[in-house]
Design an enzyme around this catalytic site. Structure first.
Site, short mmCIF file in Angstrom:
data_model
loop_
_atom_site.label_atom_id
_atom_site.label_comp_id
_atom_site.label_asym_id
_atom_site.label_seq_id
_atom_site.Cartn_x
_atom_site.Cartn_y
_atom_site.Cartn_z
N CYS A 17 0.84 -1.20 0.00
CA CYS A 17 0.00 0.00 0.00
C CYS A 17 0.87 1.26 0.00
O CYS A 17 0.61 2.21 -0.72
CB CYS A 17 -0.91 0.01 1.21
SG CYS A 17 -2.14 -1.32 1.25
N CYS A 81 -15.90 43.81 15.73
CA CYS A 81 -17.14 43.70 14.95
C CYS A 81 -17.06 42.48 14.05
O CYS A 81 -16.06 41.76 14.02
CB CYS A 81 -17.38 44.97 14.11
SG CYS A 81 -16.15 45.21 12.82
N CYS A 84 -14.08 41.94 11.73
CA CYS A 84 -12.87 41.34 12.32
C CYS A 84 -12.94 39.82 12.22
O CYS A 84 -11.96 39.16 11.86
CB CYS A 84 -12.71 41.76 13.77
SG CYS A 84 -12.47 43.53 14.03
N ASP A 484 -39.85 6.10 15.15
CA ASP A 484 -39.68 4.67 15.37
C ASP A 484 -40.65 4.23 16.47
O ASP A 484 -40.82 4.94 17.46
CB ASP A 484 -38.23 4.39 15.79
CG ASP A 484 -37.98 2.92 16.00
OD1 ASP A 484 -38.25 2.14 15.08
OD2 ASP A 484 -37.52 2.54 17.09
#
Length: 790
Positions: A17, A81, A84, A484
């Site tokens: 791999c 604010c 920012c 259910d």
């Protein structure tokens, strides 16, 4: 430009791999890679514009392997604010393989990154280089944020008092003007008083404005600094050069004072929005009584380990999760479920950290500590919900991103047009300052997250846990609820109501075989059979070679014979002849029928009943009255399902649904255009919960429920679904109101300011009040109450 990164790769099973990944990566232009199977890491050197971390990771994933991602939560400082927050988010998202979300109201950042390509130190450095502060929040540590917020409150309070004292003479002067007394302070006195306000009291505004401009963006501080600086420097020039023009020191000083007052009020209000999570945090005890070497010693809860024996005295909080090993008592679990009625606990009962022991001494064994306690998981879930963004916030984010540049352009246009029309540079300057000051985008950034903070905190106190803001937002839009049957509409605790052996078969023989097949299963029906057999002193036979057929039954070898237990259909498919009339009668009574056979011989039947939850019928009716269609899913046969559906009054039902097919049923209704909610127990319903638009896990907080459901209902009653939808609707209503308030100030104020009809001082007051009104309106959500559980 050359860049080298090293990152972990998952899914490798052998060295082949690793070789395959290495080959895939080295095919890419400008990439030279080495993959180590032992360490499961890739070392990649990239040269040239074609090679990047994104293309390298994409190649690994395309090859069928995984690249680990981690999450990082940060506490931020220095934001003024929404602009920012948007700027920090933009900066972080420029990092390779990084996805960041920044919440202005909670002052938190949630960052997903690939270790090796990006590290936490890089993220924090980026934020600090932009002029903000960042502190890493450790996972699993319950750290009460109240202390930090109180320190910020004291800082803002002291700052405001200093600014107010220096500004007081200007407010006295303005009050005299309103009363008709035109006594003005000399210009040089005004200059001396205004200078420390402008450059000392407002120094943090200048610092944040400079950081924003330096980073290529603009925020609220840029607008305030521009407006007040223009007023101050114009007035200073008039005084210093003895010009025959009015001065506007009172405008700059008043604006700075009002901004400071608004920030103080905003900080106080934002502290109140966090009451929900702080209430949970205060439930965590700090000391545990641990049995050690035959004595009981007090230790910090952080030092308790799994397996420790603890003593919980009357009136004390349970320190960690565990099970009772000795004693009995009533325990108040309101912090988990919102239900004030205590729960009786005895040996083998589960205990949750933070719950309150009422009247007995309990000895318990710790099973979950630190981040593994239910309280820790709940707090983490609520924090994530409060820090997440709802889709409705995207409009505000887009507006905030372009708002400040547009306002600066509008202010400049106001000055030029007004000067051309009126010929007065002074009047034009005042109008431009008013435009700059009124257009604060703070309230836009607070409109959505403050309401979500209050809503999720309120839900947590009532045993309703929203995983994220989208779950809170989508719950109000549901048109179909799929429920259910077992454990949701019913008690989930079936009992054996009839034992019906076949001819010439003893009931004890039937129960012995059934007990042997069901004694090791955790299925509710299996537990009911095992409990019944145990209560009647039946000894199970020895069985081996168990094989479960999901949704149908189980087989096992008893001696030389293959025994079967399951639905009548399961045994019919195996070639056994059953009594259809008897089965039809039992199922017509709403009972679940289990058939048992040994080899080719039918041993008989067990009929089981599962009572409805007391609130099922009323909840279904309430959902239907609110315009929501209710569908029942069950693995039971058609006749039993029809009886229960008629008792409950659902709109439709689906019978014979296997556990693995529930998700397909959810997708079916979604494909029809419905907004679908799924209500289940959070364990075998996990795939269906994940497939729904909103998944509701009902019951006392299994770990799988906290991990998979969008909404976890800690109470074991269906009425909580109504409460969750009701809370969602109330929260979204507040968000819409907040957005209205946020926009209306600017929609009304900007034209007035541009036309010279708004004084800068009034504009500053309006700007401050816009944020306060939004946060205060969110706090009104605390008036919401769960529906009556009559």
């Amino acid at each position: 430009m050359s860049q080298t990164v090293s990152f972990p790769i998952g899914g490798m099973t052998c060295a082949a791999c690793a070789a395959r990944i290495e080959k895939v990566l080295n095919r890419q232009k400008g990439v030279q890679a080495t993959v180590n199977f032992a360490s499961e890491r890739a070392q990649v050197q990239m040269d040239g514009p074609e090679a990047s971390p994104e293309t390298v990771v994409a190649a690994v994933r395309k090859a069928g392997f995984t690249v680990e991602e981690r999450s990082l939560d940060l506490s931020l400082t220095g934001m003024s604010c929404a602009a920012c927050a948007a700027r920090i988010e933009k900066i972080l998202n420029t990092l390779p393989m990084t996805q960041a979300s920044v919440n202005f109201a909670t002052e938190r950042a949630h960052v997903t990154y690939v270790p090796g390509i990006v590290e936490p130190e890089m993220v924090i450095a980026r934020i600090e280089n932009a002029g903000f502060g960042a502190k890493r929040l450790d996972n699993g540590v319950l750290e009460d944020p109240d202390a930090g917020r109180q320190a910020l409150w004291r800082t803002e309070r002291n700052h405001f008092f200093l600014t107010a004292v220096l500004s007081l003479p200007f407010f006295v002067q303005m009050a005299g003007m309103v009363l008709g007394r035109m006594a003005m302070m000399p210009g040089w006195v005004q200059l001396l008083l205004a200078t420390p306000v402008q450059f000392f009291c407002a120094r943090h505004l200048y610092q944040r404005a400079w950081n924003a401009v330096r980073g290529g963006s603009a925020n609220m501080d840029v607008l305030v600094v521009l407006g007040t600086s223009i007023a101050y420097f114009f007035s200073a020039a008039v005084v210093l050069f003895h010009l025959h023009q009015p001065v506007y020191f009172e405008a700059s000083v008043s604006i700075i004072t009002l901004v400071s007052l608004g920030k103080l009020m905003e900080t106080r209000a934002k502290n109140q929005t966090s009451a929900g999570i702080e209430g949970l945090l205060r439930l965590q005890p700090q000391v545990a009584h641990v049995e050690s070497a035959g004595a009981v010693v007090d230790r910090p809860v952080a030092e308790v380990r799994v397996g420790d024996l603890l003593v919980v005295r009357p009136g004390e909080s349970v320190p960690v999760d565990g099970v009772v090993v000795e004693g009995s008592s009533e325990v108040n679990e309101a912090m988990l479920t919102g239900e004030s009625m205590p729960v009786f606990k005895q040996v083998d009962a589960r205990l949750f950290g933070g719950t309150l022991n009422a009247n007995g001494v309990l000895r318990m064994k710790a099973t979950g500590v630190g981040a593994e306690t239910a309280l820790s998981r709940i707090v983490k879930m609520v924090e994530q919900a409060q820090g997440s963004k709802a889709s409705v916030q995207r409009l505000a984010d887009k507006v905030s991103n372009i708002f400040v540049p547009v306002v600066i352009s509008l202010a400049l246009a106001t000055f030029l047009v007004s000067w051309l029309v009126t010929g007065s540079a002074t009047w034009s300057l005042v109008s431009a300052v008013s435009v700059l000051v009124i257009a604060c985008p703070c309230s836009l950034g607070l409109a959505t997250p403050t309401a979500i903070m209050v809503g999720t905190g309120l839900g947590a106190r009532c045993g309703i846990l929203f995983r994220n803001a989208d779950a809170l937002e989508h719950a109000e839009k549901l048109t179909t609820i799929i429920v259910d049957k077992t454990g949701t509409l019913t008690q989930g605790k079936p009992t054996v109501s009839e034992v019906l052996p076949a001819l010439q078969i003893e009931a004890a023989q039937l129960l012995a075989v059934a007990y042997a097949l069901e004694k090791d299963s955790e299925h509710p029906l299996a537990r009911a059979v095992a409990d019944y057999a145990k209560a009647h002193a039946v000894k199970p036979l020895v069985a081996s070679g168990f094989q479960a057929v999901p949704g149908k039954g189980v087989t096992a070898q008893i001696g030389e014979t293959l025994a079967r237990l399951g639905s009548p259909r399961f045994l019919s498919e195996a070639g056994l002849t059953l009594e259809s009339a008897l089965i039809a009668r039992l199922e017509g009574e709403g009972k679940t029928v289990i058939a048992v056979a040994s080899g080719a011989q039918l041993l008989g039947y067990l009929a089981l009943s599962d009572a409805l939850r007391p609130d099922s019928v009323a909840t279904v009716r309430s959902l239907q009255k609110s315009g929501i269609k209710v569908i029942m899913l069950t693995g039971d046969n058609q006749r039993t399902a029809a009886v229960v559906a008629a008792q409950v009054g659902v709109d439709a039902y689906m019978a014979g649904v296997l556990p693995g097919d529930k998700a397909e049923a959810v997708q079916k209704y979604r494909a029809e255009g419905s907004m679908v909610g799924m209500v289940g127990d959070g364990i075998n319903d996990a795939p269906a919960l994940a497939a729904a638009d909103v998944g509701f896990a009902i019951g006392a907080g299994a770990a799988i429920a906290l991990d998979t459901a969008d909404v976890v209902l800690m109470k074991s009653d269906l009425t909580s679904v109504l409460d969750a939808i009701s809370l969602s609707r109330a929260t979204l209503a507040k968000i819409r109101q907040n957005l209205f308030f946020a926009f209306i100030y600017n929609i009304l104020g900007l034209p007035l300011a541009a036309c010279g009809l708004l004084n800068p001082i009034v504009a500053g007051a309006a700007m401050a009040m816009s944020s306060v009104s939004v946060v205060s309106n969110s706090l009104l959500l605390n008036r919401w109450r769960p529906q009556s559980r009559a």
